[in-house]
Structure formats: C-alpha cells, structure tokens
Design a protein around this motif. Sequence first.
Motif, short mmCIF file in Angstrom:
data_model
loop_
_atom_site.label_atom_id
_atom_site.label_comp_id
_atom_site.label_asym_id
_atom_site.label_seq_id
_atom_site.Cartn_x
_atom_site.Cartn_y
_atom_site.Cartn_z
N ASP A 128 0.80 -1.22 0.00
CA ASP A 128 0.00 0.00 0.00
C ASP A 128 0.84 1.27 0.00
O ASP A 128 0.32 2.36 0.22
N GLY A 129 2.15 1.14 -0.22
CA GLY A 129 2.98 2.34 -0.30
C GLY A 129 4.34 2.15 0.35
O GLY A 129 4.73 1.03 0.72
N ASP A 130 5.07 3.25 0.51
CA ASP A 130 6.42 3.24 1.08
C ASP A 130 6.38 3.86 2.48
O ASP A 130 5.69 4.86 2.71
N TYR A 131 7.17 3.29 3.39
CA TYR A 131 7.15 3.73 4.78
C TYR A 131 8.56 3.89 5.33
O TYR A 131 9.51 3.28 4.83
N LEU A 132 8.67 4.72 6.37
CA LEU A 132 9.87 4.81 7.19
C LEU A 132 9.50 4.37 8.60
O LEU A 132 8.40 4.68 9.09
N ALA A 133 10.41 3.66 9.23
CA ALA A 133 10.20 3.24 10.61
C ALA A 133 10.86 4.27 11.53
O ALA A 133 12.09 4.38 11.58
N VAL A 134 10.04 5.05 12.23
CA VAL A 134 10.52 6.13 13.09
C VAL A 134 10.44 5.68 14.55
O VAL A 134 9.43 5.10 14.98
N VAL A 135 11.50 5.96 15.31
CA VAL A 135 11.58 5.55 16.71
C VAL A 135 11.29 6.75 17.61
O VAL A 135 11.93 7.80 17.49
N SER A 136 10.34 6.60 18.50
CA SER A 136 9.99 7.66 19.45
C SER A 136 10.93 7.61 20.66
O SER A 136 11.69 6.65 20.82
N PRO A 137 10.89 8.61 21.53
CA PRO A 137 11.80 8.62 22.69
C PRO A 137 11.67 7.40 23.59
O PRO A 137 12.64 7.01 24.24
N ASP A 138 10.48 6.78 23.64
CA ASP A 138 10.32 5.58 24.47
C ASP A 138 10.66 4.31 23.70
O ASP A 138 10.32 3.21 24.12
#
Length: 203
Positions: A128-138
Amino acid sequence: MNPPLITERNTDVGDLVIASGGKALFTVVNIDKLRLYVNIPQVFKNDIHEGLGAKITVPEYPGKVFEAKVIRSAGAVNPVSGAVLIEIELDNRDHVLSSGEYAQVAINLPSDKAIPRIPASALMIRGDGDYLAVVSPDQTVTLVKVVIGRDFGQQVEVIGNIDPSMKIIDSPPDTLVSGQKVKIANSSEGKVKGKPETKEQAK
C-alpha cells in the motif's frame, strides 16, 4: 508528416466482416508525436507548468537523450498515491521510438524546496505504499508513510510527515510494525540501527 502505421490487424483476406457488433479490423496510430504520462509527487505540483522541458531516455538507446516538454497537468492529487498525473509530449517525426514503450523521464524543476534525503536502505516498501520506521523517545516504532522523490542511488528524497529530528531505522526488518518496541544499537546523525526486542531482551 509520415503516414500512420497499422499496429494491429484483426482480419485477413477471405474473413467474414460483419457491419456492426464486431471488433475493429485494424488499429492505426500516428507516432509523429508521442505522449508520456508521469506521476509526480504532490510537493512539486505548483512547479509544473506548460512548456517545462523534460529529458527522455529509453533502454534501447543507452546514452541518448530525447528532448520533450510538459503540455498539461491533471491539476489534482490522486488520494491513493499522493501524486499528480502530468502529460509530456515528444517529437518523434523520425519514428525512432514506438508507442507503448516505457521510458525514464527527468524534469528540471525550478524548485528550492528542502526535501530530506535518507538512505535507500531505510525504505520499507509495502503493497500500500512506502514507509519509514521512526523511533519515538520511548523506543516505540511508528511507520510513517512517505512518497519517494528523486532517486540518487544510495540515497532517495522522501516527502511526508517527517522532520530532521526524527530517528529513522536503517535496514528495518520486513516484519516490523507500528507500536513495536526496539532496542537502539547505534545512533548517528538521526539514523538508528535497531532490532525488535525479544521477550528475553525486554526483561
């Protein structure tokens, strides 16, 4: 002007031809001018205008560049792809190219937008598309959908709801999902090498 070409023939001598309700006897095309349809990212929508130059390359003529120009834009963003369809016209009076070919298009846009670049290995390409895996502070993962801009080989431009302060996982596993906890192994210039936590690691 060159004569039109018959690209498909659906009848032969001796065939029964029905006056109505049958299929076309011939398909005739004029390839003096070819049109290409290209989807561009939404962020460039206002930079595209009639007469803007484009360069076309095709696999069978390596190193050869064909000059073309933009003749119109759909002017609307596709809600599924987040892109705008534009039409490019190419002078083909010498009939070097054929209709139906796939080609690469390069457009020099008069844009000064600062579009972030990321390692191509950070992209997660899904159905369904292209994604980036982003990490939050936790250390929780959020998958952020993006649109790919220009491709520079090892790096690509990405357009979406991202900013330089985000930590992006480089070479994420295909099984990674939003809400999953990760353990940061190394952090450098906003890029994060991470791996999902196992139950043993989480203890």
